[in-house]
Write a protein that holds these residues in place. Structure first.
Motif, mmCIF file in Angstrom:
data_model
loop_
_atom_site.group_PDB
_atom_site.id
_atom_site.type_symbol
_atom_site.label_atom_id
_atom_site.label_comp_id
_atom_site.label_asym_id
_atom_site.label_seq_id
_atom_site.Cartn_x
_atom_site.Cartn_y
_atom_site.Cartn_z
ATOM 1 N N TYR A 127 0.849 -1.212 0.000
ATOM 2 C CA TYR A 127 0.000 0.000 0.000
ATOM 3 C C TYR A 127 0.881 1.259 0.000
ATOM 4 O O TYR A 127 0.642 2.205 -0.765
ATOM 5 C CB TYR A 127 -0.909 -0.015 1.231
ATOM 6 N N GLU A 159 7.467 7.297 -1.319
ATOM 7 C CA GLU A 159 6.311 6.574 -0.789
ATOM 8 C C GLU A 159 5.103 7.488 -0.638
ATOM 9 O O GLU A 159 5.214 8.709 -0.549
ATOM 10 C CB GLU A 159 6.647 5.956 0.577
ATOM 11 N N ARG A 160 3.957 6.835 -0.595
ATOM 12 C CA ARG A 160 2.692 7.504 -0.283
ATOM 13 C C ARG A 160 2.886 8.373 0.970
ATOM 14 O O ARG A 160 3.650 8.007 1.861
ATOM 15 C CB ARG A 160 1.657 6.408 0.027
ATOM 16 N N GLU A 193 -4.139 -0.421 -3.754
ATOM 17 C CA GLU A 193 -5.012 0.608 -3.184
ATOM 18 C C GLU A 193 -5.885 -0.058 -2.131
ATOM 19 O O GLU A 193 -6.263 -1.218 -2.277
ATOM 20 C CB GLU A 193 -5.907 1.212 -4.278
ATOM 21 N N SER A 232 2.353 2.138 -3.162
ATOM 22 C CA SER A 232 1.289 2.338 -4.155
ATOM 23 C C SER A 232 1.149 1.179 -5.137
ATOM 24 O O SER A 232 0.582 1.339 -6.215
ATOM 25 C CB SER A 232 1.464 3.661 -4.923
#
Ligand code: NYM
Ligand code: MG
Length: 209
Positions: free
Chosen positions: A57, A149-150, A63, A60
């Motif tokens: 997650y 990263e997210r 989702e 990415s």
């Protein structure tokens, strides 16, 4: 009284690139050199099955609904809970890179309700000390290694910082993360030693929140 004195649960918190990981490693070596039992821990723990989902997650690759991923981050702490408590009771001090506060701050920054975010963390061992490395999001971003990263985005990190402010409690020490590595290290060591002494003096292990 006799009996073994427990270790301290020491958590480092802060934005991405605030210096937590380096300070955690340095603190653990310092404590070990003093002859104390100390271990470095981190959350998310990406080595478990839940941690693998979190890792994909964060990169990415997958989702997930915001609520679902929030509960997975929390589950990742609960699955380590028995081991964590066992270590503390055996006298080992744990220096933890992120904990429930990151869990709440990052999800609440997305717009999830703060109390809803806190609920699944209820009952986890409470840190004896939270060292919050306080750094403006712009300064953290300028440190490099950011953006992979997210969540690694200045606008989002500013929202996270506001949520962290809402979580500050009496067991927190806010450290100026813009100080030199050595200066931060000195402050971190001082607070850590004091927390360890309190635990060895019989301080009870409390629960969140
Ligand atoms: N993070 C971390 C959460 O969103 N919830 C949590 O419960 C925890 C522990 O994961 N940007 C976020 C914060 C970070 C990201 O952590 C990965 P790290 O320390 O950069 O590996
Ligand atoms: Mg990170």
């Amino acid at each position: 009284m006799g009996g073994q004195k427990r270790g301290a649960l020491i958590v480092l918190e802060g934005l991405d690139r605030s210096g937590k990981s380096s300070q955690c490693a340095s603190l653990v070596s310092f404590l070990q050199q003093k002859g104390l039992e100390a271990e470095a821990w981190r959350f998310p723990d990406r080595t478990t099955a839940v941690g693998t989902m979190l890792s994909s997650y964060l990169t990415s690759a997958t989702e997930l609904d915001d609520h679902a991923v929030h509960l997975l981050f929390s589950a990742n702490r609960w699955e380590k809970r028995a081991l964590l408590e066992g270590r503390l009771k055996a006298g080992t001090t744990l220096v933890v890179d992120r904990y429930a506060h990151s869990g709440v701050a990052f999800s609440a920054a997305k717009g999830l309700d703060l109390e809803w975010c806190k609920a699944p963390e209820t009952g986890l061992p409470s840190p004896d000390l939270v060292l919050y490395l306080n750094i403006p999001a712009e300064v953290a971003a300028a440190r490099g290694g950011y953006g992979a990263e997210r969540y690694e985005d200045i606008g989002f990190q500013k929202k996270v910082a506001l949520q962290f402010e809402l979580l500050r409690a009496s067991n927190w020490e806010v450290v100026d993360g813009r100080l030199s590595f050595d200066d931060v290290q000195e402050i971190v060591r001082k607070h850590a030693v004091s927390a360890i002494n309190k635990c060895q003096g019989g301080r009870d292990l409390l629960r969140l929140w």
